[in-house]
Design an enzyme around this catalytic site. Sequence first.
Site, PDB file in Angstrom:
ATOM      1  N   GLN A  47      16.811   8.906   3.645  1.00  9.81           N
ATOM      2  CA  GLN A  47      16.989   8.676   2.206  1.00  9.81           C
ATOM      3  C   GLN A  47      16.378   9.831   1.417  1.00  9.81           C
ATOM      4  O   GLN A  47      17.006  10.380   0.499  1.00  9.81           O
ATOM      5  CB  GLN A  47      16.322   7.357   1.828  1.00  9.81           C
ATOM      6  N   GLU A  53       0.810  -1.226   0.000  1.00  9.82           N
ATOM      7  CA  GLU A  53       0.000   0.000   0.000  1.00  9.82           C
ATOM      8  C   GLU A  53       0.846   1.282   0.000  1.00  9.82           C
ATOM      9  O   GLU A  53       0.419   2.300  -0.518  1.00  9.82           O
ATOM     10  CB  GLU A  53      -0.929   0.024   1.223  1.00  9.82           C
ATOM     11  N   GLY A  54       2.019   1.222   0.640  1.00  5.22           N
ATOM     12  CA  GLY A  54       2.890   2.398   0.668  1.00  5.22           C
ATOM     13  C   GLY A  54       3.314   2.773  -0.744  1.00  5.22           C
ATOM     14  O   GLY A  54       3.199   3.938  -1.156  1.00  5.22           O
ATOM     15  N   HIS A  55       3.774   1.780  -1.500  1.00  4.08           N
ATOM     16  CA  HIS A  55       4.169   2.040  -2.893  1.00  4.08           C
ATOM     17  C   HIS A  55       2.958   2.525  -3.707  1.00  4.08           C
ATOM     18  O   HIS A  55       3.078   3.421  -4.545  1.00  4.08           O
ATOM     19  CB  HIS A  55       4.707   0.771  -3.557  1.00  4.08           C
TER      20      HIS A  55
HETATM   21  P1  AMP Z   1      11.422   0.430  -1.358  1.00  6.40           P
HETATM   22  O1  AMP Z   1      10.762  -0.470  -2.352  1.00  6.40           O
HETATM   23  O2  AMP Z   1      11.359  -0.071   0.044  1.00  6.40           O
HETATM   24  O3  AMP Z   1      12.797   0.871  -1.774  1.00  6.40           O
HETATM   25  O4  AMP Z   1      10.541   1.755  -1.336  1.00  6.40           O
HETATM   26  C1  AMP Z   1      10.272   2.476  -2.515  1.00  6.40           C
HETATM   27  C2  AMP Z   1       9.642   3.791  -2.136  1.00  6.40           C
HETATM   28  O5  AMP Z   1       8.438   3.555  -1.402  1.00  6.40           O
HETATM   29  C3  AMP Z   1      10.537   4.640  -1.223  1.00  6.40           C
HETATM   30  O6  AMP Z   1      10.433   6.000  -1.621  1.00  6.40           O
HETATM   31  C4  AMP Z   1       9.940   4.408   0.135  1.00  6.40           C
HETATM   32  O7  AMP Z   1      10.168   5.469   1.049  1.00  6.40           O
HETATM   33  C5  AMP Z   1       8.457   4.293  -0.202  1.00  6.40           C
HETATM   34  N1  AMP Z   1       7.745   3.592   0.868  1.00  6.40           N
HETATM   35  C6  AMP Z   1       8.082   2.413   1.442  1.00  6.40           C
HETATM   36  N2  AMP Z   1       7.224   2.100   2.425  1.00  6.40           N
HETATM   37  C7  AMP Z   1       6.320   3.116   2.488  1.00  6.40           C
HETATM   38  C8  AMP Z   1       5.182   3.386   3.303  1.00  6.40           C
HETATM   39  N3  AMP Z   1       4.794   2.553   4.262  1.00  6.40           N
HETATM   40  N4  AMP Z   1       4.490   4.526   3.074  1.00  6.40           N
HETATM   41  C9  AMP Z   1       4.879   5.395   2.093  1.00  6.40           C
HETATM   42  N5  AMP Z   1       5.942   5.190   1.289  1.00  6.40           N
HETATM   43  C10 AMP Z   1       6.652   4.068   1.476  1.00  6.40           C
END
Ligand code: AMP
Length: 273
Positions: free
Chosen positions: A150, A32-34
């Site tokens: 980051q 959901e974050g992505h």
């Molecule tokens: P990652 O796949 O973990 O490298 O994350 C890719 C992007 O998604 C990065 O910009 C993260 O900060 C963002 N991201 C990861 N988890 C969340 C979350 N729970 N809520 C919002 N953005 C997220």
Amino acid sequence: MKIIHEPQELQRYLKEQNKTIGYVPTMGALHEGHIELIKNARKNNELVVVSIFVNPTQFLKGEDLDNYPRRDEADKKICELAGVDVIFFPTKENIYFEDEVKIEAPEVRGYVLEGATRPGHFSGVLRIVMKLLNIVKPTRAYFGKKDAQQLNLIQLMVKHYYMDIEIIPINTVREADGLARSSRNVYLSVDERKEALKISASLYAASKMISKKEFDVQTIKDEMLKILTPLKIGYVEVVNREFEPINTVEVGNTIILVEAVVGKTRLLDNIWL
Ligand code: AMP
């Protein structure tokens, strides 16, 4: 939805389109974050590009590079449903060169907090993000506030290297019980997941103290540490938006960050006040 593997092919394709581009770089195992990042990109740009690449240069020796969850087929479906136009799946072989020119994380801000427990991690992050941004040339790139340090370093890179890209920070998406969504949450057992809730609970407690006008950082940290015990704590830190440690909370210019290890899983969370 197009799927492209080669950097040059993506560059050619995007150039032909000549449209505003919203870009979401990820390491896959989408949640959901992505999706929240993708939705924001969809709202404000003509084309939406997502990249999925588990970047080896940001993992230190002994970290979870080989075990990092890979869900390419499920990720494709999620992207399709979210209205993504192009998924870019580079490989280590087609995106990195032998003996290449490197960008380094800044000496101070790249080696505190996450950078202190994972020295070199942010150099790897900036190296890949610089490449990805140069390949995609987005109008806007979307990053989560969950990875606050980051995000800060990417904003600095864009500024220091005069890159003409708007970086859009997006709020952290959480599970109903408060746990910040993370691709690494799949590593948690049922009991570990319960323990992990101490992290968001400690941040909520801090936020409550601040709403009651407790601005002393040491008092807030002490309370958080009580809630976090007995988790293995990497750091509990209170910084301003420039990532400088502060002793007194200033509402509107404060981030409280926690890194803790639950079982074998390193989890990050933070709150922006
Ligand atoms: P990652 O796949 O973990 O490298 O994350 C890719 C992007 O998604 C990065 O910009 C993260 O900060 C963002 N991201 C990861 N988890 C969340 C979350 N729970 N809520 C919002 N953005 C997220």
